[in-house]
Motif scaffolding. Structure first.
Motif, mmCIF file in Angstrom:
data_model
loop_
_atom_site.group_PDB
_atom_site.id
_atom_site.type_symbol
_atom_site.label_atom_id
_atom_site.label_comp_id
_atom_site.label_asym_id
_atom_site.label_seq_id
_atom_site.Cartn_x
_atom_site.Cartn_y
_atom_site.Cartn_z
ATOM 1 N N LEU A 180 1.295 -1.423 -0.127
ATOM 2 C CA LEU A 180 0.065 0.349 -0.535
ATOM 3 C C LEU A 180 1.268 0.542 -0.454
ATOM 4 C CD1 LEU A 180 -2.842 0.672 0.011
ATOM 5 C CD2 LEU A 180 -2.350 0.864 2.623
ATOM 6 N N ILE A 181 1.029 2.021 -1.565
ATOM 7 C CA ILE A 181 1.942 3.175 -1.796
ATOM 8 C C ILE A 181 1.666 4.690 -0.994
ATOM 9 C CG2 ILE A 181 3.546 3.516 -3.081
ATOM 10 C CD1 ILE A 181 3.112 1.062 -4.566
ATOM 11 N N GLY A 182 1.926 4.966 -0.406
ATOM 12 C CA GLY A 182 1.653 6.849 0.515
ATOM 13 C C GLY A 182 1.990 7.811 -1.553
ATOM 14 N N ARG A 183 2.722 7.893 -0.873
ATOM 15 C CA ARG A 183 3.351 9.169 -1.613
ATOM 16 C C ARG A 183 4.030 9.455 -2.685
ATOM 17 N NH1 ARG A 183 4.471 15.063 -0.415
ATOM 18 N NH2 ARG A 183 3.758 14.328 1.766
ATOM 19 N N ALA A 184 5.445 7.959 -2.984
ATOM 20 C CA ALA A 184 5.743 6.839 -3.916
ATOM 21 C C ALA A 184 4.796 7.302 -5.244
ATOM 22 C CB ALA A 184 6.397 6.355 -3.765
ATOM 23 N N SER A 185 3.117 7.226 -4.458
ATOM 24 C CA SER A 185 2.420 6.456 -5.721
ATOM 25 C C SER A 185 2.014 7.793 -6.504
ATOM 26 C CB SER A 185 2.082 6.016 -5.026
ATOM 27 O OG SER A 185 0.617 6.075 -4.490
ATOM 28 N N LEU A 186 1.866 8.547 -6.123
ATOM 29 C CA LEU A 186 1.424 10.334 -6.154
ATOM 30 C C LEU A 186 1.867 10.858 -7.649
ATOM 31 C CD1 LEU A 186 1.225 12.493 -3.392
ATOM 32 C CD2 LEU A 186 -0.608 10.903 -4.095
ATOM 33 N N ASP A 187 3.281 10.009 -8.036
ATOM 34 C CA ASP A 187 3.550 9.983 -9.533
ATOM 35 C C ASP A 187 3.530 9.677 -9.900
ATOM 36 O OD1 ASP A 187 5.267 11.903 -11.193
ATOM 37 O OD2 ASP A 187 5.946 9.831 -11.423
ATOM 38 N N ALA A 188 2.819 9.348 -11.478
ATOM 39 C CA ALA A 188 2.360 8.063 -12.378
ATOM 40 C C ALA A 188 3.419 7.220 -13.033
ATOM 41 C CB ALA A 188 1.368 8.550 -13.976
ATOM 42 N N ASP A 189 4.894 8.070 -13.421
ATOM 43 C CA ASP A 189 6.100 7.647 -13.361
ATOM 44 C C ASP A 189 6.059 6.321 -12.393
ATOM 45 O OD1 ASP A 189 6.008 8.401 -16.246
ATOM 46 O OD2 ASP A 189 7.144 9.503 -15.845
ATOM 47 N N ASN A 190 6.552 7.203 -11.297
ATOM 48 C CA ASN A 190 6.651 6.409 -9.943
ATOM 49 C C ASN A 190 5.867 5.109 -9.949
ATOM 50 O OD1 ASN A 190 8.930 7.226 -8.679
ATOM 51 N ND2 ASN A 190 7.833 8.421 -7.630
ATOM 52 N N PHE A 191 4.803 5.370 -10.210
ATOM 53 C CA PHE A 191 4.255 4.009 -9.521
ATOM 54 C C PHE A 191 4.162 3.291 -10.909
ATOM 55 C CE2 PHE A 191 -0.503 1.841 -11.042
ATOM 56 C CZ PHE A 191 -0.380 1.601 -9.323
ATOM 57 N N LEU A 192 4.340 3.483 -12.435
ATOM 58 C CA LEU A 192 4.300 2.720 -13.361
ATOM 59 C C LEU A 192 5.447 2.304 -12.512
ATOM 60 C CD1 LEU A 192 3.383 4.061 -15.993
ATOM 61 C CD2 LEU A 192 2.401 2.072 -15.572
ATOM 62 N N THR A 193 6.326 2.482 -12.827
ATOM 63 C CA THR A 193 7.543 1.901 -12.267
ATOM 64 C C THR A 193 7.614 0.795 -11.295
ATOM 65 O OG1 THR A 193 9.504 3.988 -12.692
ATOM 66 C CG2 THR A 193 10.460 2.658 -11.522
ATOM 67 N N MET A 194 7.286 0.785 -10.258
ATOM 68 C CA MET A 194 7.117 0.303 -9.380
ATOM 69 C C MET A 194 6.204 -1.067 -9.097
ATOM 70 S SD MET A 194 6.438 2.563 -5.460
ATOM 71 C CE MET A 194 5.451 3.914 -6.230
ATOM 72 N N VAL A 195 4.971 -0.725 -10.093
ATOM 73 C CA VAL A 195 3.853 -2.659 -10.348
ATOM 74 C C VAL A 195 5.400 -2.781 -11.554
ATOM 75 C CG1 VAL A 195 2.761 -2.366 -12.279
ATOM 76 C CG2 VAL A 195 2.022 -0.758 -10.586
ATOM 77 N N LYS A 196 5.844 -2.274 -12.274
ATOM 78 C CA LYS A 196 7.139 -3.218 -13.394
ATOM 79 C C LYS A 196 7.575 -4.130 -12.449
ATOM 80 C CE LYS A 196 10.550 -2.247 -17.180
ATOM 81 N NZ LYS A 196 10.531 -0.942 -18.019
ATOM 82 N N ARG A 197 7.995 -3.210 -11.565
ATOM 83 C CA ARG A 197 9.900 -4.468 -11.003
ATOM 84 C C ARG A 197 8.398 -5.050 -10.129
ATOM 85 N NH1 ARG A 197 13.070 1.541 -9.244
ATOM 86 N NH2 ARG A 197 13.877 1.781 -10.638
ATOM 87 N N VAL A 198 7.289 -4.900 -9.752
ATOM 88 C CA VAL A 198 6.722 -5.962 -8.843
ATOM 89 C C VAL A 198 6.433 -6.834 -10.346
ATOM 90 C CG1 VAL A 198 4.244 -7.045 -7.735
ATOM 91 C CG2 VAL A 198 5.802 -4.842 -6.961
ATOM 92 N N ALA A 199 5.805 -6.751 -11.053
ATOM 93 C CA ALA A 199 5.319 -7.925 -12.192
ATOM 94 C C ALA A 199 7.247 -8.240 -12.731
ATOM 95 C CB ALA A 199 5.155 -6.739 -12.975
ATOM 96 N N GLU A 200 8.112 -7.745 -12.343
ATOM 97 C CA GLU A 200 9.275 -8.703 -13.467
ATOM 98 C C GLU A 200 9.912 -9.356 -12.568
ATOM 99 O OE1 GLU A 200 12.689 -5.097 -13.290
ATOM 100 O OE2 GLU A 200 11.882 -4.980 -15.365
ATOM 101 N N LEU A 201 8.951 -9.203 -10.762
ATOM 102 C CA LEU A 201 9.424 -10.605 -9.471
ATOM 103 C C LEU A 201 8.518 -12.120 -10.013
ATOM 104 C CD1 LEU A 201 10.555 -8.770 -6.750
ATOM 105 C CD2 LEU A 201 11.771 -10.140 -7.616
ATOM 106 N N TYR A 202 6.848 -11.034 -10.759
ATOM 107 C CA TYR A 202 6.192 -12.530 -10.299
ATOM 108 C C TYR A 202 5.608 -12.815 -11.717
ATOM 109 C CZ TYR A 202 5.551 -12.089 -5.779
ATOM 110 O OH TYR A 202 5.077 -11.528 -3.505
ATOM 111 N N ALA A 203 6.000 -12.228 -12.430
ATOM 112 C CA ALA A 203 5.373 -12.137 -14.257
ATOM 113 C C ALA A 203 6.389 -13.958 -14.226
ATOM 114 C CB ALA A 203 6.753 -11.934 -14.677
#
Length: 267
Positions: A232-255
Motif C-alpha cells: 500500500l503505497i503512499g506519497r511515492a504513488s502520486l507520480d504516474a511514472d513512479n507508480f508504473l516503475t513500481m508496478v513493473k518491478r513487481v511484475a518482473e519478480l512475479y511474471a
C-alpha cells in the motif's frame, strides 16, 4: 500462489481532473491481471469518474473509507451500498490516520468491515504492530490483537474475502525507511494470527500487504519476501511514472512465477 496486489493510497491529494489524467497516463501501460492486481485509493469525489475510466483494465478503484450503515441520518458519511453501486471494488478500513486523527476504534472498524462485506466489496483492513501473547496448543504465539478484535465476528467464509495491510507506526510517514526484514516478520506474524484463529489453509490464501514508506528503490526487496503479497503505497504513488516503475518491478519478480503456475495447471 497468492496474486500480488499493488495499491496506491493518494490520501487527500489530487483533484478529480488530476486523478483522471493519472489514469489516462497509466491505463495502457499496466501488466496483465494474470500477473498482479493494481488499485488506487482516491478521495470520494474522484471514485465514480475513475470507475468509468477504468472499465476493462487492470486497475481496481478503492475507497479510503466508508460508514458502517447503509443509510440514515449520518451527515457527511458515505454508504458502502452507494460505493458498491458506483462500481468501487475495495474499501480501506481502519487506516492508521483514521485511527489517530479521527479516533476510530476497533469496534467501529469491525462494523465497517462487516458492512463492506455485506455490500459485496473487499475490505482492506489496515493494522499496526499492536500484539499480545496467547497460548495455542501449548505454544505461546504473538497475536495481532488489534486485527483480531476487528475480525471478531467475521466468519470462515467471509475472512477469505478480506485483504490485510500491515502498516507499522514506525514506518508510516515521510522521511522514514522501510525495513524489508521487519516488514516480513510483521506479515508473517499476521498470517500466524489468522492461522491460529481460523486455519492454516485460510491463512495461506489471504493476501497481506505492507504499507510504510514504499518507493521504487525498496519495492523489490519488500516484495521478494515470502509473506508479503503486495504493498500500500503512499506519497511515492502520486507520480504516474513512479507508480508504473513500481508496478513493473513487481511484475518482473512475479511474471516467471505466474507462468510456472499456469503451466502446472495445464498439466
Amino acid at each position: 500462489m497468492r496474486k500480488p496486489f499493488i495499491a496506491a493510497n493518494w490520501k487527500m491529494h489530487k483533484t478529480v481532473d488530476d486523478a483522471l489524467q493519472f489514469v489516462e497516463e497509466v491505463k495502457r501501460r499496466l501488466p496483465s491481471e494474470e500477473i498482479l492486481t493494481c488499485g488506487i485509493a482516491a478521495h470520494f469525489l474522484a471514485l465514480y469518474p475513475m470507475v468509468q475510466q477504468t472499465q476493462g483494465i487492470n486497475l481496481g478503484i478503492i475507497a479510503q473509507n466508508s460508514y458502517d450503515q447503509f443509510s440514515g441520518p449520518f451527515t457527511g458519511e458515505v454508504s458502502p451500498r452507494a460505493l458498491a453501486a458506483a462500481g468501487v471494488k475495495y474499501v480501506m478500513c481502519g487506516h492508521i490516520e483514521r485511527r489517530t486523527i479521527f479516533h476510530e476504534d476497533n469496534d467501529l472498524v469491525a462494523k465497517k468491515v462487516a458492512a463492506v462485506l455485506q455490500a459485496g466489496m473487499t475490505p482492506i483492513i489496515c493494522t499496526d504492530e499492536t500484539m499480545v501473547q496467547k497460548e495455542f496448543n501449548g505454544e505461546v504465539h504473538y497475536v495481532f490483537a488489534q486485527l483480531m478484535n476487528v475480525l471478531h465476528g467475521v466468519s470462515f467464509d467471509q475472512v477469505k474475502n478480506v485483504i490485510i495491510s500491515y502498516e507499522p507506526s514506525w514506518a508510516v510517514g515521510v522521511g522514514q525507511h522501510a525495513n524489508p526484514t521487519l516488514a516480513e516478520e510483521g506479515c508473517r506474524l499476521i498470517r500466524q494470527s489468522i492461522a491460529d484463529t481460523y486455519s492454516y489453509e485460510v491463512a495461506d490464501k489471504i493476501r497481506i500487504l505492507y504499507g510504510g514508506s514504499v518507493n521504487p528503490d525498496n519495492i523489490q526487496k519488500i516484495m521478494d519476501k515470502r509473506d508479503i503479497d503486495g504493498v500500500l503505497i503512499g506519497r511515492a504513488s502520486l507520480d504516474a511514472d513512479n507508480f508504473l516503475t513500481m508496478v513493473k518491478r513487481v511484475a518482473e519478480l512475479y511474471a516467471p512465477k505466474a507462468v510456472k503456475v499456469s503451466e502446472t495447471k495445464k498439466k
